[in-house]
Design a protein around this motif. Structure first.
Motif, PDB file in Angstrom:
ATOM      1  N   GLY A 255       0.888  -1.337  -0.009  1.00 31.24           N
ATOM      2  CA  GLY A 255       0.097   0.023   0.017  1.00 31.24           C
ATOM      3  C   GLY A 255       0.849   1.172  -0.003  1.00 31.24           C
ATOM      4  N   ASP A 256       0.256   2.336  -0.709  1.00 34.54           N
ATOM      5  CA  ASP A 256       0.933   3.691  -0.771  1.00 34.54           C
ATOM      6  C   ASP A 256      -0.088   4.550  -0.008  1.00 34.54           C
ATOM      7  OD1 ASP A 256       3.006   2.542  -2.064  1.00 34.54           O
ATOM      8  OD2 ASP A 256       2.486   3.114  -4.002  1.00 34.54           O
ATOM      9  N   SER A 257       0.686   5.752   0.413  1.00 37.56           N
ATOM     10  CA  SER A 257       0.017   6.794   1.057  1.00 37.56           C
ATOM     11  C   SER A 257      -0.870   7.631   0.040  1.00 37.56           C
ATOM     12  CB  SER A 257       0.885   7.452   2.001  1.00 37.56           C
ATOM     13  OG  SER A 257       1.848   8.071   1.137  1.00 37.56           O
ATOM     14  N   GLN A 258      -0.137   7.807  -1.189  1.00 38.70           N
ATOM     15  CA  GLN A 258      -0.346   8.305  -2.426  1.00 38.70           C
ATOM     16  C   GLN A 258      -1.103   7.815  -3.349  1.00 38.70           C
ATOM     17  OE1 GLN A 258       2.801  11.053  -3.397  1.00 38.70           O
ATOM     18  NE2 GLN A 258       2.093  12.648  -2.071  1.00 38.70           N
ATOM     19  N   ARG A 259      -1.852   8.105  -4.364  1.00 44.12           N
ATOM     20  CA  ARG A 259      -2.536   7.328  -5.262  1.00 44.12           C
ATOM     21  C   ARG A 259      -1.933   7.503  -6.422  1.00 44.12           C
ATOM     22  NH1 ARG A 259      -9.081   8.453  -6.051  1.00 44.12           N
ATOM     23  NH2 ARG A 259      -8.339  10.045  -4.615  1.00 44.12           N
ATOM     24  N   SER A 260      -1.694   6.263  -7.163  1.00 40.85           N
ATOM     25  CA  SER A 260      -0.729   6.208  -8.275  1.00 40.85           C
ATOM     26  C   SER A 260      -1.635   5.762  -9.496  1.00 40.85           C
ATOM     27  CB  SER A 260       0.158   5.093  -8.050  1.00 40.85           C
ATOM     28  OG  SER A 260      -0.416   3.823  -7.863  1.00 40.85           O
ATOM     29  N   ILE A 261      -1.260   6.179 -10.768  1.00 44.24           N
ATOM     30  CA  ILE A 261      -2.097   6.034 -11.814  1.00 44.24           C
ATOM     31  C   ILE A 261      -0.994   5.336 -12.916  1.00 44.24           C
ATOM     32  CG2 ILE A 261      -3.401   6.977 -13.589  1.00 44.24           C
ATOM     33  CD1 ILE A 261      -3.611   9.438 -12.161  1.00 44.24           C
ATOM     34  N   GLU A 262      -1.327   3.838 -13.078  1.00 46.73           N
ATOM     35  CA  GLU A 262      -0.455   2.930 -13.691  1.00 46.73           C
ATOM     36  C   GLU A 262      -1.032   2.573 -14.840  1.00 46.73           C
ATOM     37  OE1 GLU A 262       2.500   0.925 -10.334  1.00 46.73           O
ATOM     38  OE2 GLU A 262       0.317   0.664 -10.081  1.00 46.73           O
ATOM     39  N   THR A 263      -0.282   2.482 -15.866  1.00 46.19           N
ATOM     40  CA  THR A 263      -0.996   2.240 -17.450  1.00 46.19           C
ATOM     41  C   THR A 263      -0.286   1.122 -18.066  1.00 46.19           C
ATOM     42  OG1 THR A 263      -2.185   4.218 -17.631  1.00 46.19           O
ATOM     43  CG2 THR A 263      -1.666   2.855 -19.709  1.00 46.19           C
ATOM     44  N   PHE A 264      -0.765   0.059 -18.440  1.00 46.77           N
ATOM     45  CA  PHE A 264      -0.393  -1.170 -19.253  1.00 46.77           C
ATOM     46  C   PHE A 264      -0.825  -1.169 -20.606  1.00 46.77           C
ATOM     47  CE2 PHE A 264      -0.969  -5.807 -20.251  1.00 46.77           C
ATOM     48  CZ  PHE A 264       0.445  -6.053 -20.590  1.00 46.77           C
ATOM     49  N   LEU A 265       0.277  -1.004 -21.531  1.00 48.61           N
ATOM     50  CA  LEU A 265      -0.210  -0.909 -22.818  1.00 48.61           C
ATOM     51  C   LEU A 265      -0.400  -2.064 -23.645  1.00 48.61           C
ATOM     52  CD1 LEU A 265       2.536   1.874 -24.104  1.00 48.61           C
ATOM     53  CD2 LEU A 265       0.129   2.127 -23.257  1.00 48.61           C
ATOM     54  N   LEU A 266      -1.530  -2.436 -24.288  1.00 51.32           N
ATOM     55  CA  LEU A 266      -1.840  -3.334 -24.763  1.00 51.32           C
ATOM     56  C   LEU A 266      -1.098  -3.855 -26.255  1.00 51.32           C
ATOM     57  CD1 LEU A 266      -5.681  -3.513 -23.671  1.00 51.32           C
ATOM     58  CD2 LEU A 266      -3.842  -4.517 -22.576  1.00 51.32           C
ATOM     59  N   SER A 267      -0.654  -2.887 -26.824  1.00 48.10           N
ATOM     60  CA  SER A 267       0.059  -2.972 -28.216  1.00 48.10           C
ATOM     61  C   SER A 267       1.447  -2.522 -27.876  1.00 48.10           C
ATOM     62  CB  SER A 267      -0.491  -2.248 -29.163  1.00 48.10           C
ATOM     63  OG  SER A 267      -0.693  -0.929 -28.902  1.00 48.10           O
ATOM     64  N   PRO A 268       2.663  -3.210 -28.718  1.00 46.19           N
ATOM     65  CA  PRO A 268       3.778  -2.865 -28.372  1.00 46.19           C
ATOM     66  C   PRO A 268       4.364  -1.223 -28.423  1.00 46.19           C
ATOM     67  CG  PRO A 268       3.725  -4.478 -30.174  1.00 46.19           C
ATOM     68  CD  PRO A 268       2.424  -4.115 -29.835  1.00 46.19           C
ATOM     69  N   LEU A 269       5.244  -1.106 -27.588  1.00 47.00           N
ATOM     70  CA  LEU A 269       5.539   0.321 -27.624  1.00 47.00           C
ATOM     71  C   LEU A 269       6.945   0.362 -28.466  1.00 47.00           C
ATOM     72  CD1 LEU A 269       5.795   3.198 -26.266  1.00 47.00           C
ATOM     73  CD2 LEU A 269       7.122   2.320 -24.202  1.00 47.00           C
ATOM     74  N   GLU A 270       6.623   0.937 -29.469  1.00 44.56           N
ATOM     75  CA  GLU A 270       8.018   1.066 -30.545  1.00 44.56           C
ATOM     76  C   GLU A 270       8.341   2.434 -30.611  1.00 44.56           C
ATOM     77  OE1 GLU A 270       6.219  -0.072 -34.063  1.00 44.56           O
ATOM     78  OE2 GLU A 270       5.989  -2.364 -33.554  1.00 44.56           O
ATOM     79  N   GLY A 271       9.588   2.557 -30.491  1.00 39.77           N
ATOM     80  CA  GLY A 271      10.359   3.963 -30.494  1.00 39.77           C
ATOM     81  C   GLY A 271      10.469   4.218 -28.996  1.00 39.77           C
ATOM     82  N   PRO A 272      10.991   5.415 -28.788  1.00 38.08           N
ATOM     83  CA  PRO A 272      11.203   5.905 -27.454  1.00 38.08           C
ATOM     84  C   PRO A 272       9.947   6.083 -26.677  1.00 38.08           C
ATOM     85  CG  PRO A 272      11.176   7.948 -29.031  1.00 38.08           C
ATOM     86  CD  PRO A 272      10.994   6.467 -29.630  1.00 38.08           C
TER      87      PRO A 272
END
Length: 326
Positions: A255-272
């Motif tokens: 558990g964290d004291s601050q809320r986090s926003i974490e996103t998982f990409l469903l297609s490949p991350l190409e490039g930077p």
């Protein structure tokens, strides 16, 4: 040739050729369906009469000056609102600084000195609950009377309703904070989104579950904790990915004291990797919950990803067949 779009941030910046204008006035937080209806009407009226479709808005929100305890949490920044206004056909926006001195302006002076003399309004379009001037003393009837005296038309645009209830910024905030992002999207005529910088997370995801992009946003309104189907955009170059986003406190990892926003990409991350993203919330999948191990959390994330991919496949079919949009 595209029409010029201009933004002014003080009365001193307003040029002599601002008018003649078809002008709408308000805070327009979220730029929801009701706001868009008024702006489209201003654009149509401007095109028909040769007037410039224009918006007068305020920063900060007037309530922050006159009643800070009642000031709403805002869904959008002035810059975000301006972009949506432009999309609806508005050609010029005045973002007027709102302070205690401005709050004391009498309604008659506001209309004569600003709307008529400075902004050269030929039509003023407002909602039926529009109030203006010191202590909100001005209303639609006063605006209509002043328009007859000073040479502009007043047009009251009826509210947009959803299932019998008027669409409003406060209703949308409530829906978002309850996790009802699909309902909010219907009222906004677009998915609700959060924008900000990608920041370094704890590094646990890339080692034990799945890699994520961690969003740091200044937004004052956040969806309820939980897991959502989202669409993620690289703000700098327009790349987009289908995605799954968790908003919460990471209970599986203590558990964290601050809320986090974490996103998982469903297609490949190409490039930077992106440095600044916008995450649009389409559907709430489930509540955030604690798992007995990172392995079980990872398995659930992959199930969430499977449901999200099925959602995007259906969305693609619906869009092609029926041209559905938010």
């Amino acid at each position: 040739m595209a029409e010029t779009f201009r933004v002014y941030r003080s009365l001193e910046e307003v040029p002599p050729d601002f008018g003649p204008s078809a002008l709408t006035i308000g805070n327009f937080d979220g730029v929801h369906a009701g706001h868009r209806k008024i702006m489209r009407r201003a654009a149509a009226l401007g095109k028909a009469r040769g007037w410039k479709p224009s918006v007068l808005t305020f920063d900060p929100h007037p309530a922050r000056v006159v009643a800070p305890e009642r000031a709403p949490r805002l869904m959008t920044s002035p810059e975000q609102r301006v972009g949506m206004m432009r999309h609806e056909g508005i050609r010029q926006v005045l973002i007027l600084p709102f302070d205690a001195e401005f709050a004391r302006i009498a309604p008659e002076h506001f209309v004569e000195r600003i709307l008529v003399d400075k902004l050269k309004a030929k039509a003023v379009l407002v909602g039926d609950n529009f109030r203006f001037g010191h202590r909100h003393a001005g209303d639609v009837r006063m605006l209509e009377r002043l328009g007859e005296q000073l040479g502009f038309a007043t047009e009251v645009v009826p509210a947009v309703t959803l299932r019998g209830r008027p669409v409003s910024s406060s209703a949308i905030r409530h829906a978002i904070e309850k996790g009802q992002v699909a309902k909010a999207a219907r009222m906004l005529e677009a998915p609700f989104g959060l924008e900000g910088n990608v920041v370094r997370g704890h590094g646990v995801g890339s080692r034990q579950t799945v890699p994520t992009l961690n969003l740091d946003t200044p937004s004052q309104v956040l969806p309820a904790t939980g897991v959502y189907i989202t669409r993620t955009e690289d703000v700098e170059n327009g790349r987009t990915w289908p995605s799954v986003t968790n908003i919460g406190f990471r209970p599986t990892f203590g558990g964290d004291s601050q809320r986090s926003i974490e996103t998982f990409l469903l297609s490949p991350l190409e490039g930077p990797p992106p440095s600044r993203i916008r995450v649009e919330f389409l559907w709430r999948l489930r509540e955030e919950r604690r798992f007995d191990s990172p392995e079980r959390l990872k398995a659930q994330i992959l199930r969430d990803a499977g449901r999200a991919r099925a959602y995007f496949r259906r969305l693609g079919k619906w869009t092609k067949r029926e041209q559905l949009t938010y």
